[in-house]
Design a protein around this motif. Structure first.
Motif, PDB file in Angstrom:
ATOM      1  N   ARG A   3    -115.511  29.286 -12.940  1.00  0.00           N
ATOM      2  CA  ARG A   3    -114.166  29.521 -12.837  1.00  0.00           C
ATOM      3  C   ARG A   3    -113.260  28.645 -12.097  1.00  0.00           C
ATOM      4  O   ARG A   3    -112.301  28.255 -12.360  1.00  0.00           O
ATOM      5  N   ILE A   4    -113.959  28.191 -11.041  1.00  0.00           N
ATOM      6  CA  ILE A   4    -113.621  26.881 -10.206  1.00  0.00           C
ATOM      7  C   ILE A   4    -113.222  25.622 -11.058  1.00  0.00           C
ATOM      8  O   ILE A   4    -112.382  25.017 -10.890  1.00  0.00           O
ATOM      9  N   GLY A   5    -114.317  25.533 -11.932  1.00  0.00           N
ATOM     10  CA  GLY A   5    -114.338  24.245 -12.727  1.00  0.00           C
ATOM     11  C   GLY A   5    -113.213  24.547 -13.692  1.00  0.00           C
ATOM     12  O   GLY A   5    -112.548  23.476 -14.217  1.00  0.00           O
ATOM     13  N   GLY A   6    -112.655  25.659 -14.083  1.00  0.00           N
ATOM     14  CA  GLY A   6    -111.521  26.025 -14.874  1.00  0.00           C
ATOM     15  C   GLY A   6    -110.206  25.896 -14.361  1.00  0.00           C
ATOM     16  O   GLY A   6    -109.160  26.316 -14.897  1.00  0.00           O
ATOM     17  N   GLY A   7    -110.162  25.897 -12.832  1.00  0.00           N
ATOM     18  CA  GLY A   7    -109.071  25.755 -12.071  1.00  0.00           C
ATOM     19  C   GLY A   7    -108.512  27.072 -11.472  1.00  0.00           C
ATOM     20  O   GLY A   7    -107.261  27.316 -11.424  1.00  0.00           O
ATOM     21  N   ARG A   9    -107.917  29.234  -8.615  1.00  0.00           N
ATOM     22  CA  ARG A   9    -107.860  29.157  -7.392  1.00  0.00           C
ATOM     23  C   ARG A   9    -108.433  30.224  -6.552  1.00  0.00           C
ATOM     24  O   ARG A   9    -108.722  30.125  -5.396  1.00  0.00           O
ATOM     25  N   SER A  10    -108.228  31.522  -7.271  1.00  0.00           N
ATOM     26  CA  SER A  10    -108.806  32.738  -6.373  1.00  0.00           C
ATOM     27  C   SER A  10    -110.331  32.697  -6.506  1.00  0.00           C
ATOM     28  O   SER A  10    -111.092  33.099  -5.486  1.00  0.00           O
ATOM     29  N   ALA A  11    -111.264  31.952  -7.445  1.00  0.00           N
ATOM     30  CA  ALA A  11    -112.447  31.645  -7.242  1.00  0.00           C
ATOM     31  C   ALA A  11    -112.718  30.878  -6.179  1.00  0.00           C
ATOM     32  O   ALA A  11    -113.640  30.911  -5.477  1.00  0.00           O
ATOM     33  N   LEU A  12    -112.156  29.886  -6.093  1.00  0.00           N
ATOM     34  CA  LEU A  12    -112.048  28.807  -4.828  1.00  0.00           C
ATOM     35  C   LEU A  12    -112.083  29.404  -3.484  1.00  0.00           C
ATOM     36  O   LEU A  12    -112.770  29.478  -2.506  1.00  0.00           O
ATOM     37  N   TRP A  49    -113.657  21.514  -5.514  1.00  0.00           N
ATOM     38  CA  TRP A  49    -112.470  21.775  -6.567  1.00  0.00           C
ATOM     39  C   TRP A  49    -112.505  20.862  -7.596  1.00  0.00           C
ATOM     40  O   TRP A  49    -112.574  21.055  -8.746  1.00  0.00           O
ATOM     41  N   ARG A  50    -112.663  19.351  -7.230  1.00  0.00           N
ATOM     42  CA  ARG A  50    -112.871  18.567  -8.399  1.00  0.00           C
ATOM     43  C   ARG A  50    -114.072  18.390  -9.144  1.00  0.00           C
ATOM     44  O   ARG A  50    -114.133  18.011 -10.278  1.00  0.00           O
ATOM     45  N   ARG A  51    -115.022  18.670  -8.410  1.00  0.00           N
ATOM     46  CA  ARG A  51    -116.373  18.615  -9.041  1.00  0.00           C
ATOM     47  C   ARG A  51    -117.272  19.852  -9.570  1.00  0.00           C
ATOM     48  O   ARG A  51    -118.451  19.835  -9.893  1.00  0.00           O
TER      49      ARG A  51
END
Length: 90
Positions: A3-7, A9-12, A49-51
């Motif tokens: 989910r983070i890889g997909g952008g 933000r709530s997952a991050l 976030w980036r990786r």
């Protein structure tokens, strides 16, 4: 991590809430400086976030992966201080 890889933000945010205290402790233990530890912790989450799309669950758990990033970033910061950072005060 997908989910983070997909952008997402709530997952991050969820990952941050679940791991930031421990990761801050890792950074602080290595750096012995609260401000630097906070800076490195921010770098860690930017890196995540980036990786996130590179995370491989067959190789490590999420906590192991982010802890390794925190450790490595902290050591890099320590090395960037240079050899005088290790010298004893006169």
């Amino acid at each position: 991590m997908s989910r983070i890889g997909g952008g997402d933000r709530s997952a991050l945010r969820q990952l941050y809430d679940a791991t930031s205290a421990k990761l801050f402790g890792v950074c602080l233990r290595i750096l012995s400086d609260r401000e630097e530890a906070e800076d490195v912790l921010q770098e860690v989450f930017v890196t995540v976030w980036r990786r996130a799309d590179r995370f491989d669950a067959t190789r490590a758990s999420v906590m192991t992966w982010v802890s390794t990033i925190a450790r490595n970033r902290s050591i890099d910061r320590l090395r960037a201080r240079g050899p005088l950072a290790y010298a004893e005060p006169v």
